[in-house]
Structures are given as C-alpha cells and as structure tokens.
Design a protein around this motif. Structure first.
Motif, PDB file in Angstrom:
ATOM      1  N   ALA A   1       0.806  -1.223   0.000  1.00 20.43           N
ATOM      2  CA  ALA A   1       0.000   0.000   0.000  1.00 20.43           C
ATOM      3  C   ALA A   1       0.838   1.273   0.000  1.00 20.43           C
ATOM      4  CB  ALA A   1      -0.918   0.012   1.225  1.00 20.43           C
ATOM      5  N   VAL A   2       2.150   1.126  -0.065  1.00 17.46           N
ATOM      6  CA  VAL A   2       3.015   2.308   0.037  1.00 17.46           C
ATOM      7  C   VAL A   2       3.979   2.396  -1.127  1.00 17.46           C
ATOM      8  CG1 VAL A   2       2.878   2.411   2.554  1.00 17.46           C
ATOM      9  CG2 VAL A   2       4.685   1.064   1.475  1.00 17.46           C
ATOM     10  N   ASN A   3       4.339   3.632  -1.474  1.00 17.99           N
ATOM     11  CA  ASN A   3       5.448   3.824  -2.398  1.00 17.99           C
ATOM     12  C   ASN A   3       6.723   3.345  -1.717  1.00 17.99           C
ATOM     13  OD1 ASN A   3       3.554   5.100  -4.006  1.00 17.99           O
ATOM     14  ND2 ASN A   3       4.183   7.159  -3.383  1.00 17.99           N
ATOM     15  N   MET A   4       7.664   2.862  -2.524  1.00 16.77           N
ATOM     16  CA  MET A   4       8.918   2.365  -1.972  1.00 16.77           C
ATOM     17  C   MET A   4      10.098   2.965  -2.728  1.00 16.77           C
ATOM     18  SD  MET A   4       8.594   0.299   0.610  1.00 16.77           S
ATOM     19  CE  MET A   4      10.176  -0.560   0.611  1.00 16.77           C
ATOM     20  N   GLY A   5      11.262   2.881  -2.124  1.00 16.70           N
ATOM     21  CA  GLY A   5      12.434   3.443  -2.769  1.00 16.70           C
ATOM     22  C   GLY A   5      13.709   2.730  -2.373  1.00 16.70           C
TER      23      GLY A   5
ATOM     24  N   SER B   1       3.380   1.404 -11.201  1.00 18.87           N
ATOM     25  CA  SER B   1       3.240   2.014 -12.531  1.00 18.87           C
ATOM     26  C   SER B   1       4.081   3.259 -12.722  1.00 18.87           C
ATOM     27  CB  SER B   1       1.762   2.353 -12.787  1.00 18.87           C
ATOM     28  OG  SER B   1       1.309   3.303 -11.839  1.00 18.87           O
ATOM     29  N   ARG B   2       4.496   3.867 -11.636  1.00 15.31           N
ATOM     30  CA  ARG B   2       5.286   5.102 -11.743  1.00 15.31           C
ATOM     31  C   ARG B   2       6.622   4.925 -11.047  1.00 15.31           C
ATOM     32  NH1 ARG B   2       0.535   6.567  -9.717  1.00 15.31           N
ATOM     33  NH2 ARG B   2       1.476   7.246  -7.759  1.00 15.31           N
ATOM     34  N   THR B   3       7.669   5.384 -11.719  1.00 15.65           N
ATOM     35  CA  THR B   3       9.021   5.315 -11.171  1.00 15.65           C
ATOM     36  C   THR B   3       9.716   6.657 -11.338  1.00 15.65           C
ATOM     37  OG1 THR B   3       9.925   4.501 -13.267  1.00 15.65           O
ATOM     38  CG2 THR B   3       9.247   2.843 -11.660  1.00 15.65           C
ATOM     39  N   ASN B   4      10.717   6.860 -10.520  1.00 13.60           N
ATOM     40  CA  ASN B   4      11.490   8.096 -10.604  1.00 13.60           C
ATOM     41  C   ASN B   4      12.918   7.796 -10.157  1.00 13.60           C
ATOM     42  OD1 ASN B   4      11.725  10.860 -11.184  1.00 13.60           O
ATOM     43  ND2 ASN B   4      11.572  11.371  -9.004  1.00 13.60           N
ATOM     44  N   TYR B   5      13.873   8.479 -10.787  1.00  8.76           N
ATOM     45  CA  TYR B   5      15.290   8.204 -10.506  1.00  8.76           C
ATOM     46  C   TYR B   5      16.054   9.511 -10.333  1.00  8.76           C
ATOM     47  CZ  TYR B   5      13.965   3.708 -12.530  1.00  8.76           C
ATOM     48  OH  TYR B   5      13.330   2.517 -12.801  1.00  8.76           O
ATOM     49  N   THR B   6      17.063   9.464  -9.519  1.00 11.99           N
ATOM     50  CA  THR B   6      17.963  10.597  -9.453  1.00 11.99           C
ATOM     51  C   THR B   6      18.804  10.616 -10.726  1.00 11.99           C
ATOM     52  OG1 THR B   6      19.564  11.706  -8.006  1.00 11.99           O
ATOM     53  CG2 THR B   6      19.858   9.370  -8.332  1.00 11.99           C
ATOM     54  N   ASP B   7      19.250  11.797 -11.115  1.00 14.02           N
ATOM     55  CA  ASP B   7      19.968  11.933 -12.381  1.00 14.02           C
ATOM     56  C   ASP B   7      21.199  11.030 -12.467  1.00 14.02           C
ATOM     57  OD1 ASP B   7      19.374  15.522 -12.894  1.00 14.02           O
ATOM     58  OD2 ASP B   7      18.140  13.755 -13.308  1.00 14.02           O
ATOM     59  N   ALA B   8      21.838  10.780 -11.344  1.00 14.41           N
ATOM     60  CA  ALA B   8      23.080  10.004 -11.352  1.00 14.41           C
ATOM     61  C   ALA B   8      22.885   8.560 -11.803  1.00 14.41           C
ATOM     62  CB  ALA B   8      23.706  10.035  -9.961  1.00 14.41           C
ATOM     63  N   VAL B   9      21.675   8.036 -11.678  1.00 14.25           N
ATOM     64  CA  VAL B   9      21.437   6.631 -12.022  1.00 14.25           C
ATOM     65  C   VAL B   9      20.445   6.468 -13.163  1.00 14.25           C
ATOM     66  CG1 VAL B   9      21.902   6.023  -9.620  1.00 14.25           C
ATOM     67  CG2 VAL B   9      19.540   6.177 -10.397  1.00 14.25           C
ATOM     68  N   LYS B  10      19.869   7.554 -13.609  1.00  9.22           N
ATOM     69  CA  LYS B  10      18.848   7.487 -14.662  1.00  9.22           C
ATOM     70  C   LYS B  10      19.423   6.842 -15.913  1.00  9.22           C
ATOM     71  CE  LYS B  10      16.165  10.927 -14.351  1.00  9.22           C
ATOM     72  NZ  LYS B  10      15.607  12.308 -14.390  1.00  9.22           N
ATOM     73  N   GLY B  11      18.688   5.903 -16.483  1.00 14.23           N
ATOM     74  CA  GLY B  11      19.131   5.216 -17.682  1.00 14.23           C
ATOM     75  C   GLY B  11      19.994   3.998 -17.413  1.00 14.23           C
ATOM     76  N   ARG B  12      20.443   3.830 -16.179  1.00 13.33           N
ATOM     77  CA  ARG B  12      21.281   2.680 -15.824  1.00 13.33           C
ATOM     78  C   ARG B  12      20.597   1.757 -14.815  1.00 13.33           C
ATOM     79  NH1 ARG B  12      25.837   3.505 -13.107  1.00 13.33           N
ATOM     80  NH2 ARG B  12      25.141   5.448 -12.101  1.00 13.33           N
TER      81      ARG B  12
ATOM     82  N   SER C   1       5.930   3.684  -7.301  1.00 13.23           N
ATOM     83  CA  SER C   1       4.612   3.851  -6.688  1.00 13.23           C
ATOM     84  C   SER C   1       4.112   2.525  -6.131  1.00 13.23           C
ATOM     85  CB  SER C   1       3.624   4.403  -7.717  1.00 13.23           C
ATOM     86  OG  SER C   1       3.513   3.533  -8.826  1.00 13.23           O
ATOM     87  N   ASP C   2       3.041   2.599  -5.321  1.00 13.03           N
ATOM     88  CA  ASP C   2       2.554   1.392  -4.649  1.00 13.03           C
ATOM     89  C   ASP C   2       2.158   0.307  -5.639  1.00 13.03           C
ATOM     90  OD1 ASP C   2      -0.722   2.792  -3.704  1.00 13.03           O
ATOM     91  OD2 ASP C   2       0.392   2.796  -5.584  1.00 13.03           O
ATOM     92  N   GLY C   3       1.565   0.687  -6.769  1.00 13.10           N
ATOM     93  CA  GLY C   3       1.168  -0.292  -7.761  1.00 13.10           C
ATOM     94  C   GLY C   3       2.234  -0.622  -8.777  1.00 13.10           C
TER      95      GLY C   3
END
Length: 116
Positions: A31-35, A56-67, A52-54
C-alpha cells in the motif's frame, strides 16, 4: 512491524551489473510507495530510485537514470533494483524503505562495491 531486508550486493567491475532485492513482509508494503537509498561514509543517505505502490510510476535521481531500473512484485512482497553499467561512484551500502519520511525500521543494507 514491517522489517525490510536487502540482499544481492557484491563486488563487480566497472560496467558490470547487479540486481538488488528487498524483502518486506507484511500487507503494508503493498500500500506504500517504496524506494532505494544509498549511503557512503562521505555522504548522507540519498534516495536514488522510487516506485509507486502499484508499480506504474518510477522516478530516478539523475546520477542513475538510464542505468538503474526499479521494480516490485507485490504478490511476493519484494522490490528490486537492476543496476547496469555500474561505475565506481555507485559504490555504497544500499537500503530500501519508503521515500522520505522513511516509515519502516532501517534494514541492514547490502554493500555494493564497483572496482577493478
């Protein structure tokens, strides 16, 4: 109380890959977003990826984005971090928890060392 346990770290050469796992027993996990966070002796713990909890949504810091790619399997109460094209600066202890504020007690973390 949910306790998280991280695993999958190790020693890898630059350019290599690792897959980290986070086990978080308990229905609250679903039921919670995780990181994923990481910490080195020289830096504060930082959030590098979140989902996100389901899932469907993700987010990355610039240092790791794409990797790095974060994913989760709510049926199994598991979360993952696929890390590709690893760099020496990715060396850190990696932890899982909710995005700030962290709701769960911190687990032991898993050490990732990128070195030739």
């Amino acid at each position: 109380q949910v306790k998280v346990v991280e695993s999958g770290g190790g020693l890898v050469q630059p350019g290599g890959s690792l897959r980290l796992s986070c086990a978080a027993p308990g229905v609250l996990f679903r039921a919670v977003n995780m990181g994923w966070y990481r910490q080195t002796p020289a830096k504060q713990r930082e959030l590098v990826a979140q989902i996100s909890d389901g899932g469907s949504r993700t987010n990355y810091t610039d240092a790791v984005k794409g990797r790095f790619t974060i994913s989760r399997d709510n049926a199994a109460n598991m979360m993952y971090l696929q890390m590709n094209s690893l760099k020496p600066e990715d060396t850190a202890i990696y932890y899982c928890n909710t995005p700030p504020p962290a709701l769960f007690p911190w687990g032991p973390g898993t050490q990732v060392t990128v070195s030739s």
